[in-house]
Design a protein around this motif. Sequence first.
Motif, mmCIF file in Angstrom:
data_model
loop_
_atom_site.group_PDB
_atom_site.id
_atom_site.type_symbol
_atom_site.label_atom_id
_atom_site.label_comp_id
_atom_site.label_asym_id
_atom_site.label_seq_id
_atom_site.Cartn_x
_atom_site.Cartn_y
_atom_site.Cartn_z
ATOM 1 N N GLU A 176 19.845 67.521 47.408
ATOM 2 C CA GLU A 176 21.131 68.034 46.936
ATOM 3 C C GLU A 176 22.300 67.552 47.792
ATOM 4 N N GLY A 177 22.006 67.002 48.969
ATOM 5 C CA GLY A 177 23.083 66.503 49.800
ATOM 6 C C GLY A 177 22.581 65.984 51.128
ATOM 7 N N VAL A 178 23.147 64.865 51.563
ATOM 8 C CA VAL A 178 22.924 64.304 52.904
ATOM 9 C C VAL A 178 24.301 63.909 53.428
ATOM 10 N N PRO A 179 24.456 63.607 54.715
ATOM 11 C CA PRO A 179 25.777 63.232 55.226
ATOM 12 C C PRO A 179 26.401 62.091 54.423
ATOM 13 N N GLY A 180 27.549 62.365 53.821
ATOM 14 C CA GLY A 180 28.276 61.346 53.065
ATOM 15 C C GLY A 180 27.860 61.192 51.622
ATOM 16 N N LYS A 181 26.866 61.944 51.153
ATOM 17 C CA LYS A 181 26.408 61.786 49.771
ATOM 18 C C LYS A 181 26.075 63.157 49.175
ATOM 19 N N ASP A 182 26.522 63.377 47.920
ATOM 20 C CA ASP A 182 26.103 64.578 47.209
ATOM 21 C C ASP A 182 24.914 64.239 46.324
ATOM 22 N N THR A 183 24.475 65.211 45.535
ATOM 23 C CA THR A 183 23.256 65.008 44.747
ATOM 24 C C THR A 183 23.406 63.872 43.733
ATOM 25 N N SER A 184 24.600 63.692 43.166
ATOM 26 C CA SER A 184 24.817 62.608 42.196
ATOM 27 C C SER A 184 24.714 61.247 42.875
ATOM 28 N N ALA A 185 25.293 61.133 44.061
ATOM 29 C CA ALA A 185 25.239 59.859 44.783
ATOM 30 C C ALA A 185 23.817 59.530 45.215
ATOM 31 N N ILE A 186 23.054 60.558 45.592
ATOM 32 C CA ILE A 186 21.652 60.340 45.969
ATOM 33 C C ILE A 186 20.857 59.836 44.771
ATOM 34 N N ALA A 187 21.023 60.518 43.635
ATOM 35 C CA ALA A 187 20.288 60.114 42.431
ATOM 36 C C ALA A 187 20.669 58.702 42.013
ATOM 37 N N ALA A 188 21.968 58.385 42.064
ATOM 38 C CA ALA A 188 22.419 57.041 41.691
ATOM 39 C C ALA A 188 21.887 55.999 42.668
ATOM 40 N N GLY A 189 21.803 56.368 43.942
ATOM 41 C CA GLY A 189 21.292 55.438 44.937
ATOM 42 C C GLY A 189 19.860 55.034 44.665
ATOM 43 N N PHE A 190 18.998 56.005 44.380
ATOM 44 C CA PHE A 190 17.610 55.684 44.062
ATOM 45 C C PHE A 190 17.514 54.901 42.751
ATOM 46 N N GLU A 191 18.294 55.310 41.749
ATOM 47 C CA GLU A 191 18.223 54.650 40.445
ATOM 48 C C GLU A 191 18.663 53.194 40.543
ATOM 49 N N ASP A 192 19.725 52.934 41.282
ATOM 50 C CA ASP A 192 20.224 51.561 41.409
ATOM 51 C C ASP A 192 19.211 50.638 42.074
ATOM 52 N N LEU A 193 18.328 51.211 42.884
ATOM 53 C CA LEU A 193 17.313 50.421 43.582
ATOM 54 C C LEU A 193 16.000 50.342 42.805
ATOM 55 N N GLY A 194 15.965 50.972 41.638
ATOM 56 C CA GLY A 194 14.720 51.019 40.876
ATOM 57 C C GLY A 194 13.677 51.882 41.547
#
Length: 500
Positions: free
Chosen positions: A121-139
């Motif tokens: 749900e959150g890490v430093p500098g990223k919310d849950t949407s950014a985390i999900a997008a990060g994994f998705e962009d990397l496949g």
Amino acid sequence: MSERNGLRYGLIGLLVLVLLGGLAFCVSRPAGGNPPSATTAAAATASAPVGLQSLAEAAGKAPTHRSLQIQRWQTAEGARVLFVEAHELPMFDLRLTLAAGSSQDGDTPGLAMLTNAMLNEGVPGKDTSAIAAGFEDLGADFSNGSYRDMAVAGLRSLSDKTKRDAALQLFDQVVGQPTFPEDALARIKNQLLAGFEYQKQNPGKLAGNELFKRLYGNHPYAHSSDGNERSVPAFTSAQLRAFHQKAYAAGNTVIALVGDLSRAEAEAIAASVSKALPKGAALPPMPAPETPKAGVSHIEFPSKQTHLLLAQLGITRNDPDYAALYLGNQILGGGGFGTRLMDQVREKRGLTYGVYSGFTGMQARGPFTISLQTRAELSEGTLKLVQDIVRDYLKSGPTQKELDDAKRELAGSFPLSTASNADIVGQLGAIGFYDLPTDYLENFLAQVQALDVEKVKAAMQRHLDPDAFVIVTAGPTVPQKPLPPPTDKPAEQPLGVPEH
């Protein structure tokens, strides 16, 4: 996907298959349509791989499963690592298995589950949407879950170094530096509270919660992993951070890795993940539960059917009788159709849609359970019938035919337990978490095949007592009717799909 789109895509897929089939026929057919010469045919036969020519050839051949070369080591921070190289696909699976399940909740039911649910749900500098997008962009794909014994967090990623390193960097943040943001905590709390309201209308869930309370008393396994409507609203982000610091420590973690990696690459990944986790040792093992008092509890609920749950303390996951009990239960009620319970309760009397039994091996003694639903007016007779079947089975043991059939079925299905990398990484996590031998998967099937009727009977008698069941029923109180006699064609079939 709408029904219209589903039909359209289905027709397109069918057309593609037809075209591919036609293309394959044209490619394989000799030019001019002439049959191949004897020389050509002989050459083709000699070069073709020799495979199974008919089902008759499979008769009598012992099934095999995927042979795994499991490598084990420990990181500098104390995490236990299990690794299997598998280069067939350019991917890898990573799973953390931690002693961070609801049995570690203490006086705050739901703490472990909430902590695990909020990892991404959150890490430093990223919310849950950014985390999900990060994994998705990397496949890549992140997964997590929490249970009574354990919590898990997983990553599936491409093994290409660029994609792999980026996915692992994000994964390390998610499992090692969750921020537990207040807005996300409030949202998940509301979801849980709505779920508790729904559970009040689910007699199966009510019966299951009551069964564990009765079975485990004051033991850490007694309460629901989800918490309850009193405990959940009071949780704070600070409590979740404190639990994460303690239970997600490297020394409390098993790291399982499977996929397109070398030993050196696996060691680097394990070291990185281990270093990202909080520092700390393994938590103390679960205490042994006390033997509960047998008897029946009833939950009044307006319904046409009654839930019947029977349980008693079973075994730990590393019990030496595990193979014998697994096979014995497959015959009693764990193997679906053809089991004694299914044959007598459903097939010969039409009393239920399905009846199942099973041992759940855990760190401390997990439950042995039997569960079914039946028509409310036949619930008392059905309960007695189930108890009589168990009593007779424990007294007489399986027949030789039942044993042979169960062994043959298990030999055929066991290879599926290692059919994919996802299956293997789950097996590795369990091997490490429950301290099973490295060659457990290699030896389990051999152990089963070496069992005879007397060994299975003795193991079942050692661990089960027909008079020791804790029983919970949930349904309406209605006048009871006698059970129909057994027959190959029951006059009245089950009501259909079970309620709830």
